[in-house]
Scaffold this motif. Structure first.
Motif, PDB file in Angstrom:
ATOM      1  N   THR A 159      -3.880  38.658 -17.615  1.00  0.00           N
ATOM      2  CA  THR A 159      -3.148  37.397 -17.496  1.00  0.00           C
ATOM      3  C   THR A 159      -2.858  37.053 -16.043  1.00  0.00           C
ATOM      4  OG1 THR A 159      -2.113  37.839 -19.651  1.00  0.00           O
ATOM      5  CG2 THR A 159      -1.116  36.123 -18.285  1.00  0.00           C
TER       6      THR A 159
ATOM      7  N   GLY B  56      -2.038  31.774 -21.835  1.00  0.00           N
ATOM      8  CA  GLY B  56      -1.972  32.673 -20.694  1.00  0.00           C
ATOM      9  C   GLY B  56      -3.301  33.340 -20.410  1.00  0.00           C
ATOM     10  N   SER B  57      -3.993  33.755 -21.471  1.00  0.00           N
ATOM     11  CA  SER B  57      -5.356  34.280 -21.388  1.00  0.00           C
ATOM     12  C   SER B  57      -6.070  33.918 -22.678  1.00  0.00           C
ATOM     13  CB  SER B  57      -5.353  35.802 -21.189  1.00  0.00           C
ATOM     14  OG  SER B  57      -6.663  36.328 -21.312  1.00  0.00           O
TER      15      SER B  57
ATOM     16  N   VAL C   5       2.268  39.061 -22.218  1.00  0.00           N
ATOM     17  CA  VAL C   5       2.013  37.776 -21.554  1.00  0.00           C
ATOM     18  C   VAL C   5       3.313  37.226 -20.966  1.00  0.00           C
ATOM     19  CG1 VAL C   5       1.131  35.432 -21.855  1.00  0.00           C
ATOM     20  CG2 VAL C   5       0.072  37.314 -23.099  1.00  0.00           C
TER      21      VAL C   5
ATOM     22  N   GLN D 235      -4.063  33.667 -14.105  1.00  0.00           N
ATOM     23  CA  GLN D 235      -3.134  32.795 -13.404  1.00  0.00           C
ATOM     24  C   GLN D 235      -3.507  32.646 -11.922  1.00  0.00           C
ATOM     25  OE1 GLN D 235      -0.915  31.031 -15.224  1.00  0.00           O
ATOM     26  NE2 GLN D 235      -1.945  32.114 -16.882  1.00  0.00           N
TER      27      GLN D 235
END
Length: 445
Positions: free
Chosen positions: A394, A69-70, A108, A398
């Protein structure tokens, strides 16, 4: 399915309340309102971990996306576990790294699972519950709701300390303002809650919370001025810079008066003494730090003078705390996260089609930057400060990935059309490319 979705959101809000920095986990398990590491509270959070695992396991496709996610956030979590190798208390570091892992995974999960308005509404709901309980504790249980030690009479509600009350109410103010600004919430509900949150900040005597609340309100309202052409952008930036110069000049000239107005003395309530000690400890372990969550542990540790004598268990500075925990790599990774929030967030406000989400993210970055001067808000386990930061980072990651995917898909569509046109004897005069079954990327929810 609606019942399951309501259950999922209810568990999510319960986890938000649990990570709100309140005394509820200790009180609900038979502990006192003075020991956040009471055995009952540990069992309570183990149950919360099981709930988080259940939420993630119910979405298998999402579970595989959480580690990526990160990447920077995942590196920080990995570094927290790795720091047990050189920690002064390896067992403590491992236990607290597990708590840090679940806190991060939950953040997340929130960022990937829900739309952004849903995230803000759930954060506002959880924090509003804590706020209402704080008002109840002030009037019905003053032994819990009022400070009886250093800041006698200050309202701390169900939180451990008045400054924690101020920080949590800052996030509530931000979420409520965003919901009102974007009309994602009912105003007859949002506005009374906003007034209650502001009143609680004032009664808690949290100077940092009050200043940060004013900052987040100003940033949200001013975010519209950074859009448009150079004729509107340049005057807006000139005005912002002028205000910043006036503020810095006034602060350096009248800083004594400003501190006293905020209820602080020139030592920042003893923080300067604490920071001198902390800086010396950072020099002792400059590269790798003392191990995640280990520096302030124990009666004979390096920070025992303050933990035993002053009741302090943090550096009261986000950057110093990160350095004590994870050394120079931890500070660099934290700076990368903050840089993404501020730089990429500002760019998204100016150039993206929808500025509502980037405005919230950029405001979070500015608020964290201000709070981190006097409070330890980075790399915290069981903390909404860290959860809010990870959600913001996050979401930015995205958004960037989505933009790249969209550009790539549009490029492929144009290439397909160009190939068809070049191979057709009539060029593009008759018809278009053959149907491919693709009508554009579907943005993930």
């Amino acid at each position: 399915m609606k019942v399951l979705e309501v259950l999922e959101k209810s568990i999510t809000v319960f986890c938000i309340v649990s990570f709100g920095g309140s005394v509820l986990p200790a009180l609900l398990t038979g502990g006192g309102a003075t020991d956040p590491d009471a055995p009952g509270a540990v069992i309570y959070f183990m149950a919360v971990y099981v709930m988080i695992l259940g939420l993630i396991a119910a979405r298998p496709s999402l579970a595989f996306r959480i580690p990526t996610g990160s990447p920077a956030v995942s590196l920080i979590v990995a570094l927290a576990f790795l720091s047990a190798l050189w920690s002064i208390y390896p067992d403590v570091t491992l236990r607290r790294a597990v708590a840090f892992l679940f806190t991060t995974a939950f953040a997340v999960y929130l960022a990937l699972r829900y739309t952004f308005p849903e995230i803000v509404r759930m954060l506002a709901t959880g924090l509003s519950i804590l706020m209402v309980l704080s008002y109840v504790s002030v009037f019905a249980m003053p032994a819990v709701g009022l400070d009886h030690e250093q800041h006698v009479g200050a309202w701390k509600g169900v939180f451990w300390q008045k400054n924690v009350t101020g920080r949590m109410m800052v996030w509530l103010v931000l979420c409520l303002l965003w919901l009102d600004w974007t009309r994602e919430g009912k105003r007859w509900v949002v506005r009374p809650l906003l007034l209650m949150a502001l009143l609680l900040i004032v009664m808690s005597r949290s100077g940092t919370g009050l200043v940060t609340s004013i900052l987040v309100a100003g940033l949200l309202l001013a975010s519209g001025f950074v859009r448009g052409g150079i004729r509107s952008f340049a005057p807006a930036m000139a005005f912002i810079l002028l205000v910043a110069v006036i503020g810095i000049t006034s602060g350096t000239t009248f800083w004594h008066d400003i501190l006293y107005m905020l209820g602080r003395d020139p030592t920042l309530t003893g923080r300067t003494v604490l920071w001198e000690h902390t800086l010396m400890s950072i020099q002792d372990r400059f590269l790798l730090g003392w191990g995640y969550g280990a520096y302030w542990y124990g009666a004979y540790g390096p920070g025992s003078t303050f933990t035993q004598g002053w009741g302090i268990n943090s550096a009261h500075n986000g950057w110093m705390e990160a350095w004590l925990d994870l050394g120079l790599p931890g500070v660099i990774l934290t700076a990368m996260l903050m840089g993404r929030l501020l730089i990429q967030g500002f760019g998204a406000i100016r150039y993206s089609e929808n500025r509502a989400e980037p405005a919230w993210i950029f405001t979070v970055g500015c608020a964290l930057l201000l709070i981190s001067v006097s409070e330890s808000v980075f790399l915290e386990r069981h903390s909404l400060n860290w959860i809010v930061l990870v959600i913001a980072v996050t979401r930015l990651v995205q958004r960037r990935r989505w933009a790249k995917m969209q550009a790539r898909m549009e490029g492929q569509q144009q290439a397909t059309y160009a190939a068809y046109a070049s191979s057709s004897p009539y060029g593009t005069s008759y018809g278009g490319p053959p149907a491919t079954g693709w009508s554009g990327p579907v943005r993930p929810g």
